[in-house]
Design an enzyme around this catalytic site. Structure first.
Site: not given
Lengths: 229, 229, 229, 229
Positions: C105, C182
């Protein structure tokens, strides 16, 4: 795209809040919904910052989404059904994890004498079936009232064919997955009857999405469903 | 953090691939798992780019995650159990949507004569219960073998207390939610027995996570579970 | 079915805990897994109460499951990957909701100077790109260190091409859905590179499932993925 | 229970289809919903086969459900929002996996010059911030128009503070989880502004559920959200 409201309102009055009978004692009823074709198109077009372009191009878009497996836009339409079905059908139903279920509980309620009887049984067998089931319910009731057995334990003697009731909230994408597996010829006859009833109802609510779904996804009806049983 | 492997291997040999008996005919058995305490700590520390810092600080982290509801790191540990339980217990179990179930199907298999008998019934009632259940199974078998009723329809007469078997794959976070609701005093006695058996097993596999979970989350055991029944 | 272990162990040593390079600074690495072909077959056979029957019949079963869309048994195999990729790739990745992500983060960590540079840019443009990115990072660092702007707000000036790192835990069924969308020609070139790297790794871990998946599901590679971008 | 409609209709006209401004360029807008307090009560009471009993008893039921963690009935209310927010806020938002997102894509659309500027920056720094961002957009546009770089690759140079737009469909239970984590003091200031705006809107739509939620679940606001960032 005036067709949405024009077409739908008539049919909707027919399908909302009406019990559609299924099997010997069951039904399905649409009690709430949001979204519909318009919401699916609106959400899909967000990707390109574009707005609905009118009939033909929107239909083409819906077909493209369904054939390519782009499911997210169909999550913008949501339905709540009220359902009454045999417990063995409910068990198959609850295997579909994307959706929410609120079911009456035999921990708190006493079971009613409503149970599935297979169609097509010779009269003698049907009588034998019914008689045995009635005895089962009598025994169940005695266990509770006379012998104070917990309801939640006494129900263990009740048949898997007992009717149960639940609310089912499900979005359009998960509903299509349910319909694909449960209208299939591999699915059990009894749940197919429910799946068809639901398909009829939602075809009134979101006619474009579900007619394209029927024509291009369900068509062959080859998809199987042996395992979740 | 050598304690992980040192502590665990001994206990693990005890719990893997062993049927832990529950109720009159049921069991739970751990057949596979990955992750454990180490994986939870590794995943949680990714957030700060930090690595495991040793015993005390890692324990504190686990406690912090559990108390604050940070569930994602616990999804790094996953378990597969083999379970045999009465169908009414399985119905409660399958309400937990975050996990996967592979169950034997009475559409394809013929049911075995194994059914739940409530504990604590007076002998006379227990005999009556058993006798009625045996008759039920006899009727079921006749419907299939003598009258060629489809297995999937014939099962409708079988009791909700019949035993079923399934594999359950579930991650640590969803498992804790299951344990919270199903070890609760509001949960039905029968599923509590299964929940306790599973808690014992996973406490051997991931001793830190589940001891902190027991001490700080389960403790009061006040959380209820009336509805999913 | 000795082939499982025999075949796999050799290749597994190659793929576990090894960074497989992707793009200019990224990689994927398998850090943990459970299940594999054996678990899928075991779980699927539970439905009929049957056990593995040996090579040919098991392969046929896997093919049947994949072609008919019976996904639950593939949820018995689970993988955890360590991934480093540009943020715009991570955004596409995180659209796949069935799986768990633990990411570093930038609220807590200071960003490192690692960013995506498109392949095939002429040298002059590439220099311009790099120079501007370096200035961006310098401005970012000044905002934090000299002007005490919160890290979580300062990151707003960083480029979408910045590299991020996360753990991804995903089961076999969701992984196949990811790979289908994907590896498709409609998917963005950059995420296709990651999808192919992952397909190579899991083909070593569960060679039967993923070779059948490649041959019969991926083959045409026509499936699109325009929307989740 | 006439209060539902009476109370709600007035306020609803205020909140539906109105952009509620958030941050320097963002907004949230309620575009569709179904259910509300009535649906939650109806679904919860299904468990006991009972119907709504009027004001006091229903309020008590809602409080009981919220305090005990019985979330399923709240899944009967569903909302669709139109949202415009910085990409770093969207990334936190999309970590909430229970809900669906349809977002505009910079693979197909060219980015607009709209970006986040932190509040409270001294004028000189704010100018420097803006100037650098404007240069970034100019470089991005040149890469596309003059040098024919793919849009999907060129976006890698754009800032994480760029504004994006998406539709979010979410049920009441998942929304409460979002609000719990994202109104918390541990959450980033910017997403808290969005969470509060949404809480205001839904408090008009389902005033009972969300006032009890605020009073008894949010209250302390102690729950943290450090990790999903």
């Amino acid at each position: 795209m005036e067709s949405f409201d024009g077409e739908m309102n008539g049919g909707l009055r027919e399908v909302m809040h009406k019990e559609k009978k299924v099997l010997n004692r069951g039904f399905v009823e649409l009690v709430e919904w949001m979204g519909g074709d318009e919401a699916v198109i609106r959400n899909a077009r967000r990707c390109w910052r574009s707005a609905s372009k009118g009939t033909e191009s929107d239909r083409k878009l819906l077909k493209h989404l369904l054939l390519k497996g782009h499911k997210t836009p169909f999550e913008a339409m949501v339905f709540t059904f009220d359902i009454k079905c045999p417990l063995f059908v409910a068990r198959q139903w609850f295997r579909h994890r994307m959706g929410s279920f609120n079911e009456e509980s035999l921990r708190y309620c006493v079971a009613e004498r409503e149970y599935f009887v297979p169609e097509g049984l010779p009269a003698k067998l049907r009588d034998e079936w019914r008689e045995h089931q009635e005895e089962t319910f009598t025994l169940y009731e005695q266990m509770i009232s006379r012998h104070s057995l917990r309801r939640e334990a006494a129900r263990a003697i009740l048949p898997i064919g007992i009717y149960t009731r639940f609310y089912w909230t499900v979005n359009g994408s998960s509903l299509m997955n349910f319909l694909l597996l449960r209208t299939s010829r591999q699915a059990q006859r009894e749940i197919r009857a429910y799946a068809r009833a639901i398909l009829e109802i939602v075809s009134t609510v979101a006619p474009w999405s579900f007619s394209i779904f029927q024509e291009f996804v369900l068509k062959g009806g080859e998809s199987g469903s042996h395992e979740e049983a």
